[in-house]
Design a protein around this motif. Structure first.
Motif, PDB file in Angstrom:
ATOM      1  N   ALA A  89       8.136 -14.031  -1.880  1.00  0.00           N
ATOM      2  CA  ALA A  89       7.387 -13.056  -2.696  1.00  0.00           C
ATOM      3  C   ALA A  89       8.334 -11.932  -3.132  1.00  0.00           C
ATOM      4  N   PHE A  90       9.209 -11.515  -2.222  1.00  0.00           N
ATOM      5  CA  PHE A  90      10.170 -10.454  -2.541  1.00  0.00           C
ATOM      6  C   PHE A  90      11.062 -10.889  -3.699  1.00  0.00           C
ATOM      7  N   HIS A  91      11.558 -12.121  -3.617  1.00  0.00           N
ATOM      8  CA  HIS A  91      12.460 -12.601  -4.678  1.00  0.00           C
ATOM      9  C   HIS A  91      11.755 -12.655  -6.024  1.00  0.00           C
ATOM     10  N   GLU A  92      10.485 -13.045  -5.997  1.00  0.00           N
ATOM     11  CA  GLU A  92       9.726 -13.092  -7.265  1.00  0.00           C
ATOM     12  C   GLU A  92       9.528 -11.692  -7.836  1.00  0.00           C
ATOM     13  N   LEU A  93       9.148 -10.779  -6.952  1.00  0.00           N
ATOM     14  CA  LEU A  93       8.942  -9.389  -7.403  1.00  0.00           C
ATOM     15  C   LEU A  93      10.242  -8.791  -7.937  1.00  0.00           C
ATOM     16  N   LEU A  94      11.308  -9.088  -7.214  1.00  0.00           N
ATOM     17  CA  LEU A  94      12.615  -8.554  -7.594  1.00  0.00           C
ATOM     18  C   LEU A  94      13.043  -9.101  -8.957  1.00  0.00           C
TER      19      LEU A  94
ATOM     20  N   SER B 210       0.871  -1.176   0.000  1.00  0.00           N
ATOM     21  CA  SER B 210       0.000   0.000   0.000  1.00  0.00           C
ATOM     22  C   SER B 210       0.911   1.230   0.000  1.00  0.00           C
ATOM     23  N   ALA B 211       0.358   2.372  -0.335  1.00  0.00           N
ATOM     24  CA  ALA B 211       1.155   3.601  -0.343  1.00  0.00           C
ATOM     25  C   ALA B 211       1.742   3.863   1.037  1.00  0.00           C
ATOM     26  N   GLU B 212       0.949   3.591   2.105  1.00  0.00           N
ATOM     27  CA  GLU B 212       1.426   3.846   3.471  1.00  0.00           C
ATOM     28  C   GLU B 212       2.595   2.924   3.816  1.00  0.00           C
ATOM     29  N   GLN B 213       2.466   1.647   3.439  1.00  0.00           N
ATOM     30  CA  GLN B 213       3.547   0.692   3.729  1.00  0.00           C
ATOM     31  C   GLN B 213       4.821   1.094   2.983  1.00  0.00           C
ATOM     32  N   LEU B 214       4.631   1.541   1.756  1.00  0.00           N
ATOM     33  CA  LEU B 214       5.776   1.926   0.941  1.00  0.00           C
ATOM     34  C   LEU B 214       6.482   3.156   1.518  1.00  0.00           C
ATOM     35  N   ILE B 215       5.703   4.158   1.871  1.00  0.00           N
ATOM     36  CA  ILE B 215       6.286   5.392   2.411  1.00  0.00           C
ATOM     37  C   ILE B 215       7.045   5.109   3.707  1.00  0.00           C
ATOM     38  N   ASP B 216       6.466   4.263   4.534  1.00  0.00           N
ATOM     39  CA  ASP B 216       7.130   3.895   5.789  1.00  0.00           C
ATOM     40  C   ASP B 216       8.498   3.270   5.495  1.00  0.00           C
ATOM     41  N   ALA B 217       8.525   2.345   4.508  1.00  0.00           N
ATOM     42  CA  ALA B 217       9.784   1.668   4.157  1.00  0.00           C
ATOM     43  C   ALA B 217      10.765   2.644   3.507  1.00  0.00           C
ATOM     44  N   ILE B 218      10.254   3.552   2.664  1.00  0.00           N
ATOM     45  CA  ILE B 218      11.127   4.534   2.003  1.00  0.00           C
ATOM     46  C   ILE B 218      11.806   5.425   3.051  1.00  0.00           C
TER      47      ILE B 218
ATOM     48  N   ASN C  24       9.242  -5.638   7.650  1.00  0.00           N
ATOM     49  CA  ASN C  24       7.996  -5.053   8.156  1.00  0.00           C
ATOM     50  C   ASN C  24       6.801  -5.998   7.993  1.00  0.00           C
ATOM     51  N   GLY C  25       7.054  -7.157   7.367  1.00  0.00           N
ATOM     52  CA  GLY C  25       5.991  -8.158   7.216  1.00  0.00           C
ATOM     53  C   GLY C  25       5.001  -7.838   6.098  1.00  0.00           C
ATOM     54  N   VAL C  26       5.381  -6.955   5.191  1.00  0.00           N
ATOM     55  CA  VAL C  26       4.472  -6.600   4.091  1.00  0.00           C
ATOM     56  C   VAL C  26       4.371  -7.764   3.103  1.00  0.00           C
ATOM     57  N   PHE C  27       5.491  -8.379   2.792  1.00  0.00           N
ATOM     58  CA  PHE C  27       5.491  -9.634   2.040  1.00  0.00           C
ATOM     59  C   PHE C  27       6.648 -10.489   2.534  1.00  0.00           C
ATOM     60  N   ASP C  28       6.631 -11.803   2.160  1.00  0.00           N
ATOM     61  CA  ASP C  28       7.700 -12.665   2.675  1.00  0.00           C
ATOM     62  C   ASP C  28       8.866 -12.715   1.680  1.00  0.00           C
ATOM     63  N   GLU C  29       9.913 -13.416   2.103  1.00  0.00           N
ATOM     64  CA  GLU C  29      11.148 -13.481   1.304  1.00  0.00           C
ATOM     65  C   GLU C  29      10.897 -13.996  -0.100  1.00  0.00           C
TER      66      GLU C  29
ATOM     67  N   GLN D 260      14.032  -5.329   1.297  1.00  0.00           N
ATOM     68  CA  GLN D 260      14.370  -6.035   2.538  1.00  0.00           C
ATOM     69  C   GLN D 260      13.615  -5.429   3.730  1.00  0.00           C
ATOM     70  N   ILE D 261      13.498  -4.117   3.733  1.00  0.00           N
ATOM     71  CA  ILE D 261      12.756  -3.442   4.817  1.00  0.00           C
ATOM     72  C   ILE D 261      11.286  -3.856   4.770  1.00  0.00           C
ATOM     73  N   LEU D 262      10.737  -3.965   3.563  1.00  0.00           N
ATOM     74  CA  LEU D 262       9.328  -4.380   3.431  1.00  0.00           C
ATOM     75  C   LEU D 262       9.140  -5.813   3.938  1.00  0.00           C
ATOM     76  N   VAL D 263      10.148  -6.656   3.702  1.00  0.00           N
ATOM     77  CA  VAL D 263      10.087  -8.032   4.235  1.00  0.00           C
ATOM     78  C   VAL D 263      10.118  -7.982   5.766  1.00  0.00           C
TER      79      VAL D 263
END
Lengths: 300, 132
Positions: free
Chosen positions: A107-112, A17-25, A100-105, A95-98
């Motif tokens: 899912a992160f690797h797939e997105l990346l 979400s925009a909020e999750q992203l801003i927090d991580a940024i 923060n529990g926004v997605f797991d490892e 990595q910060i989003l991981v």
């Protein structure tokens, strides 16, 4: 610029979400070490040299590392050494989003993997390749724009994003552009008309609170209310950006454009006649919109 | 001529740009400023106040900086005028110099550039702040 596009990519995939992203940024940004600080820590550059490059950056469309090499402060090998000591920033953001529990490892690797493949990001870029990749990412971002002036719009946006990084901060992400604009109510905005072969009205618009924070960063001062300096900051930033854009167009393409003085407006519906495109930029302090308005005759 | 004793006219439609330039010049010892918010006002104030040094933006309402500069130079061919603009294209720099500008400063301003320009124009042997 890869980190700003990665944020945009994650939003477009619905992964954050925009909020999750801003927090991580914000977290990533506070942990980020500028290459200048790394160079000073490694004893490769003095603070005077770093300041010299930072000033040169405000007059050149080049990144910090390129200018260091150009000015003879660092060799290409030293730049490689410095950059190798840092993870790419979009990796840190993910990595910060991981964490923060926004997605797991996984899912992160797939997105990346899909982000890297879709945008052909290489681990190491040859000189000039970085800019090409960013340009092609901007093209994808603007895929829905159909305009005879699209090439100019891309140049304009590219410099606009660079100027945001230089004068406001790099803790932003691009939100999806709006291309079918029929009406638009602006908050606090500056507009400026460019004349010549690229006939364009650019509008920089944001809410009052966002304007106060934006001005605070632009002039490095704390503002508590919307006053004439805050208003002047919005106008000044747009005018400065447009002036630098004209310099780029003249130097790179021998295109001379005219520029009218900026105008300021507040809380009103804009007159939308020709095609208008909105590019929203999400900062922790709010959304900054840049609108590109073509004249009526330009519309396809 | 000492910078601290100079009367300085700043013509820029942006209050922020005027303030930034005034701050930099004040740090270098200047204290006597006249402000104009467009090119026409800059010409009027030049005639009325006869400043020692003029800074002009190019993109301004009513009358742009190049037109204002031409009028100022007609009033006083020896006027010491510097153009300060974000539109530092070769064409604009040429137009500024042809109109009589002694120098062209690309925005955003930085202290060192300004200091170097002033040190070359003012008597730096007297004005210590310009030599620092």
């Amino acid at each position: 610029m890869f980190i700003q596009f990665f944020g945009s990519y994650l939003l477009s995939k619905g992964a954050v979400s925009a909020e999750q992203l801003i927090d991580a940024i914000e977290k990533e940004s506070s942990a980020y070490v500028h290459p200048g600080a790394l160079a000073m820590h490694a004893g490769m550059m003095s603070s005077e040299q770093i300041e010299d490059v930072r000033i040169a950056q405000t007059h050149n469309d080049k990144n910090f590392e390129e200018l260091c090499v150009e000015k003879g402060y660092l060799t290409k090998e030293q730049v490689d050494e410095l950059l190798a000591s840092q993870y790419p920033r979009y990796l840190s953001l993910g990595q910060i989003l991981v964490e923060n529990g926004v997605f797991d490892e996984s899912a992160f690797h797939e997105l990346l993997a899909s982000y890297i493949a879709e945008n052909q990001i290489k681990e190491k870029h040859l000189p000039g390749e970085n800019g090409e990749t960013i340009h092609s990412m901007l093209e994808k971002y603007c895929a829905h724009i159909e305009s005879p002036d699209k090439a100019y719009h891309l140049e304009y946006l590219n410099l606009f994003l660079n100027n945001l990084v230089r004068f406001i901060g790099d803790d932003f992400t691009l939100l999806r552009p709006v291309t079918d604009v029929s009406s638009y109510t602006a908050g606090k905005y500056a507009s400026q008309h460019t004349t010549g072969i690229y006939d364009l009205t650019s509008v920089l618009d944001m809410s009052e609170d966002t304007a106060i924070a934006f001005a605070g960063r632009y002039v490095s001062e704390q503002f508590d209310e919307f006053d004439e300096i805050v208003q002047a900051s919005i106008e000044d930033f747009l005018n400065l950006h447009n002036g630098l854009f004209h310099v780029n167009m003249s130097n790179s393409y021998s295109i001379e454009l005219g520029l009218e003085p900026p105008a300021f407006g507040s809380d009103r519906m804009l007159n939308i006649s020709g095609s208008t495109y909105i590019f929203p930029v999400l900062f922790p302090f709010g959304i900054v919109n840049i609108l590109l308005q073509e004249p009526l005759s330009q519309t396809l | 001529m000492l910078l601290k004793d100079s009367k300085i006219l700043i013509g820029d439609d942006s209050i922020l740009a005027r303030r930034r330039l005034k701050d930099l010049l004040s740090d270098m010892g200047a204290s006597h400023f006249i402000e104009a918010v467009n090119g026409a006002e800059a010409v009027e104030k030049y005639i009325a106040e006869q400043p020692d040094l003029v800074f002009l933006d190019i993109v301004m309402p009513v009358k742009d900086g190049i037109c204002a500069l031409k009028e100022i130079m007609r009033q006083n061919p020896e006027a010491l005028a510097i153009i300060v603009s974000s539109v530092g294209t070769q064409q604009q720099i040429k137009a500024a110099i042809e109109a009589g500008a002694k120098d062209f400063l690309q925005k955003p301003l930085n202290r060192d550039q300004l200091k170097n320009i002033l040190a070359a124009r003012f008597d730096a042997s007297i004005d210590n702040t310009l030599r620092e």
